[in-house]
Design an enzyme around this catalytic site. Structure first.
Site, PDB file in Angstrom:
ATOM      1  N   ASP A 366      14.108  12.983  50.182  1.00  0.00           N
ATOM      2  CA  ASP A 366      14.713  12.796  51.507  1.00  0.00           C
ATOM      3  C   ASP A 366      14.175  11.522  52.166  1.00  0.00           C
ATOM      4  OD1 ASP A 366      15.578  13.667  54.423  1.00  0.00           O
ATOM      5  OD2 ASP A 366      16.461  15.159  53.088  1.00  0.00           O
ATOM      6  N   TRP A 477      23.902  11.685  52.400  1.00  0.00           N
ATOM      7  CA  TRP A 477      24.248  10.588  53.323  1.00  0.00           C
ATOM      8  C   TRP A 477      24.142  11.127  54.744  1.00  0.00           C
ATOM      9  CZ3 TRP A 477      28.426   6.470  52.165  1.00  0.00           C
ATOM     10  CH2 TRP A 477      28.760   5.747  53.309  1.00  0.00           C
ATOM     11  N   ASP A 478      23.143  10.657  55.451  1.00  0.00           N
ATOM     12  CA  ASP A 478      22.844  11.180  56.784  1.00  0.00           C
ATOM     13  C   ASP A 478      23.398  10.255  57.873  1.00  0.00           C
ATOM     14  OD1 ASP A 478      21.719  12.859  58.663  1.00  0.00           O
ATOM     15  OD2 ASP A 478      19.757  12.906  57.714  1.00  0.00           O
ATOM     16  N   MET A 479      23.457  10.740  59.085  1.00  0.00           N
ATOM     17  CA  MET A 479      23.935   9.955  60.235  1.00  0.00           C
ATOM     18  C   MET A 479      23.338  10.632  61.461  1.00  0.00           C
ATOM     19  SD  MET A 479      26.249   9.134  62.818  1.00  0.00           S
ATOM     20  CE  MET A 479      26.816  10.784  63.033  1.00  0.00           C
ATOM     21  N   ASP A 548      20.414  21.709  60.498  1.00  0.00           N
ATOM     22  CA  ASP A 548      18.964  21.576  60.313  1.00  0.00           C
ATOM     23  C   ASP A 548      18.270  22.900  60.574  1.00  0.00           C
ATOM     24  OD1 ASP A 548      18.869  18.981  59.521  1.00  0.00           O
ATOM     25  OD2 ASP A 548      18.365  18.149  61.482  1.00  0.00           O
TER      26      ASP A 548
HETATM   27  C1  GLA Z   1      18.260  14.703  59.618  1.00  0.00           C
HETATM   28  C2  GLA Z   1      18.712  15.658  58.545  1.00  0.00           C
HETATM   29  C3  GLA Z   1      17.529  16.301  57.880  1.00  0.00           C
HETATM   30  C4  GLA Z   1      16.629  15.241  57.300  1.00  0.00           C
HETATM   31  C5  GLA Z   1      16.224  14.255  58.387  1.00  0.00           C
HETATM   32  C6  GLA Z   1      15.488  13.072  57.813  1.00  0.00           C
HETATM   33  O1  GLA Z   1      17.711  15.384  60.691  1.00  0.00           O
HETATM   34  O2  GLA Z   1      19.577  16.616  59.079  1.00  0.00           O
HETATM   35  O3  GLA Z   1      17.944  17.187  56.872  1.00  0.00           O
HETATM   36  O4  GLA Z   1      17.288  14.577  56.254  1.00  0.00           O
HETATM   37  O5  GLA Z   1      17.347  13.752  59.094  1.00  0.00           O
HETATM   38  O6  GLA Z   1      15.137  12.159  58.773  1.00  0.00           O
END
Ligand code: GLA
Length: 733
Positions: A366, A477-479, A548
């Site tokens: 991650d 792929w996060d945002m 989360d």
């Molecule tokens: C977000 C995602 C988490 C993790 C964090 C990392 O909050 O939802 O699962 O990947 O970013 O910074």
């Protein structure tokens, strides 16, 4: 499935075995909505247009004394010409006029369905799965051509729609509203269900009756958001999970949206959905075309489970793409909750190794592997490895993970930049920021201006360097922040109204380029958990991190809500540590797994830190999921009893041949000394005998009429049970 056309009446009846959708000319070339619902005889020609008015206030009869637009059910209503409800589109012409009037010109019908350039959309696997109708309308004054696209599907109670606009004149005009659909219904006897929430409590269903006036949900955050999801249901008052009529609408789009129901004072309901018109201005020059996103309109006469199953099947077969389409998803281990950004190669390999011992298939690294990323103040934008943490780079780490016998996956957040990054120092003009104003930070980061192709190119090239040099089989792929100060630096004033949408097009284009270059990679989308869980994303990323909030009890609710509009195969769900990071709640490892099975399944903790006893359970769980994951992810899913309304709730999945089923019942708070509360099962074969957990033998009809009980004082597990408990039942015919 077919489209029956009555040339003389200019009427079009789209139908399959379950639904009918009839549209046609009302008056003077205006296309009306004539019928939508359960399949009716395709030979029916409809003459009642619902356009005949009594006495309106300040009476406006548009064509003759017997017809008022305001009283009609219309397909794609204009602004300013006598229909006082909300319009589906608006066009500002060079002379300042906003009045338009679309007149029917003709149609095209063809097998299959065309893609929508630059946008996600449902697709056919073979042309025989669907038929498409294009209705062509023109406003001869504005020189505007509008095409209304309708696709009727053979296997699903679904109509998909979208709209294109073309400038067929010389003068530029500006589209200031371009919704994807309008559904005018002749009565308003519906409840509205929306899916709302916030970070860590996404997509809770909320029901309310529709009444005179406007009911709406929207996003102006630049992404679909955890606050309001771009999926809504209209249901009849007596409709429940198991019976009754309902219409569901998913917008296949990930940016600002508006979904709105307007009940007028003549008992009619207008539902509209599409790109949010707030701060949307799209200039169209001669010959230029604008295409709206698609909507998926689903219909049932048989309750909300049926509606959802229809959507699940459709998305799995006709929206999700790539090698993981309809395939069991890898069981993964993600290090985020275990280490956050504090790790090195050794600690990562130790966590991965333990995952391998448990039988996990994929390890996901991650956030924290790149740039100067030791906390969330720095590094985003610099997609090169942090060799202090990973001396052999991603290439080396991936190799070592592969040598353990695991696939390797990587986290990225490509739409963002920290002020403390090489990228931002070199290109401060590459972020969305309004002139002479503060640049608002969210999680210490800014949003890159993806309306600029050079920004997307730069990020693509950086990511290409990493991905092409390592054996990566999965990307998360996060945002992690919403857009503020939506302004593209250097772009002229008259183009600023395009930026929210251009941003989304840029984001989609990066996905498309990466998918094209690395077609084997499984993408999982994420946005601070589930803040961009929408049908648009599923076209690129077949699964999405649901929330989360990995607390087992919270997940029962979040995943229950999500299941209304999205398939179980798309729901990113992991077992995490107890007490839980977000809620502090403790639950047994089995109770945590019993909800995570209804998703992609994986772990989000350091398995070195669980007790030996728990680790043995983890090994069993992984083995169990490998055996049953196709059933969980692609079986027919039922909501049995809602956790939002009941202390005891339940969900289940049934195999296609109905010979296997798994039900899980949750008890939120334990009440001592109460009677046995049964939950009725669904979807079984009435005539088959099922063994329940390899013991009791019960007929399908008995299980569906009488049900199974959570509380059974004779069971040894019950004696030790407390709050937030679950119980699984495995049924085999
Ligand atoms: C977000 C995602 C988490 C993790 C964090 C990392 O909050 O939802 O699962 O990947 O970013 O910074």
């Amino acid at each position: 499935m077919a489209i029956k056309i009555f040339e003389q009446e200019k009427q079009f009846h789209l139908y399959n075995s379950k639904i009918s959708y009839v549209i046609g000319e009302c008056r003077d070339g205006e296309i009306g909505q004539l019928y939508f619902g359960k399949r009716i005889n395709e030979n029916q020609i409809i003459y009642s247009y619902q356009g005949v008015a009594g006495r309106l206030d300040c009476d406006v009869k548009v064509y003759d004394e017997n017809y008022s637009k305001e009283m009609a059910c219309l397909e794609y209503p204009a602004f300013g010409n006598g229909d006082y409800r909300n319009s589906a589109y608006e066009v500002r012409q060079l002379n300042g006029s906003r009045v338009t009037n679309l007149v029917y010109q003709g149609y095209e019908v063809y097998e299959g369905k065309k893609p929508i350039p630059g946008l996600p959309a449902s697709y056919v696997n073979t042309n025989s799965e669907a038929i498409t109708l294009e209705i062509i309308c023109v406003d001869d004054v504005a020189k505007l051509e509008v095409r209304l696209f309708y696709t009727i599907w053979e296997n699903y109670s679904i109509i998909t729609r979208h709209v294109s606009f073309k400038n067929i004149g010389e003068d530029e005009f500006k589209l200031t509203k371009a919704l994807s659909c309008c559904i005018d219904l002749p009565d308003h006897d519906y409840d509205w269900i929306q899916f709302d929430g916030a970070w860590a409590r996404e997509r809770y269903p909320h029901v309310r009756p529709l009444d005179e006036g406007v009911t709406a949900v929207e996003s102006m955050r630049g992404h679909s958001s955890s606050n309001f999801n771009p999926f809504v249901i209209l249901k009849r008052k007596d409709t429940n999970e198991f019976q009754g009529e309902a219409i569901g609408v998913n917008l296949v789009y990930s940016g600002n949206f508006l979904a709105q129901a307007e009940v007028d004072t003549f008992d009619k309901l207008r539902f509209t959905m599409g790109i949010n018109p707030r701060w949307f201005v799209w200039p169209l020059k001669k010959e230029e075309v604008f295409e709206t996103p698609e909507v998926i309109i689903s219909y049932t006469k048989n309750g909300l489970n049926d509606l959802s199953q229809n959507i699940h099947g459709f998305m799995n077969n006709n929206l999700v793409r790539g090698p993981y389409k309809n395939k069991p998803r890898p069981i993964l281990l993600n290090n985020w909750e275990a280490t956050e950004m504090k790790f090195d190669e050794e600690s990562i390999l130790k966590i991965a190794k333990k995952g391998k011992d448990a039988g996990v298939e994929l390890f996901v690294l991650d956030d924290g592997w790149f740039g100067k990323r030791d906390d969330d103040f720095a590094g985003l934008g610099d997609w090169f490895v942090n060799t202090n943490k990973l001396p052999d780079g991603i290439t080396g780490l991936a190799k070592k993970i592969n040598e353990l016998g695991l696939d390797f996956g990587l986290w990225i957040e490509p739409e963002m930049v920290n002020p403390d990054s090489d990228l931002y120092r070199a290109h401060p003009d590459w972020v969305l920021a309004a002139p002479d104003r503060r640049r608002t930070l969210g999680r210490h980061q800014m949003v890159l201006d993806y309306s600029k192709p050079e920004v997307v190119d730069n990020i693509y090239n950086q990511l290409y360097e990493v991905i092409s040099k390592a054996n990566i089989s999965y990307i998360k792929w996060d945002m992690n922040r919403s857009i503020t100060e939506c302004f593209s630096q250097g772009l002229p004033a008259e183009q600023q109204g395009m930026i929210y949408h251009k941003y989304i097009l840029g984001m989609y284009s990066l996905y498309e380029r990466l998918i094209e270059k690395f077609p084997h990679i499984l993408f999982e989308s994420c946005a601070s958990g589930g803040a961009r869980f929408d049908a648009g994303m599923l076209y690129y990323a077949p699964q999405a991190w649901c929330s989360d909030d990995t607390d087992g009890h919270e997940r029962v609710k979040i995943q229950y809500g999500t299941s209304y509009g999205y398939p179980i195969s798309s729901v990113g769900a992991h077992v995490s540590a107890s007490p839980n990071m977000q809620t502090g709640r403790s639950m047994t490892i089995d109770d945590r797994a019993n909800i995570a099975y209804f998703g992609t399944f994986g772990y989000e903790l350091d398995l070195n830190k669980v007790s030996d006893e728990e680790f043995e359970r983890v090994k069993e769980q992984v083995k169990f999921m490998k055996e049953y994951r196709s059933l969980f992810q692609y079986g027919t899913f039922y909501r049995l009893q809602s956790p939002f309304e009941n202390n005891i709730s339940g969900i289940m999945v049934v195999s296609e041949d109905k010979k296997q089923a798994i039900a899980v019942i949750y008890n939120t708070l334990r009440t001592p000394n109460i009677g046995r509360e049964n939950i009725k099962l669904q979807g079984l074969d009435e005539t088959l005998v099922y063994s329940v957990d390899g013991k009791e033998k019960l007929y399908g009809d008995y299980l569906m009429e009488r049900g199974i009980g959570f509380i059974d004082a004779d069971e040894p597990w019950y004696k030790s049970a407390g709050d937030f408990q679950s119980r699984m039942f495995i049924l085999k015919a």
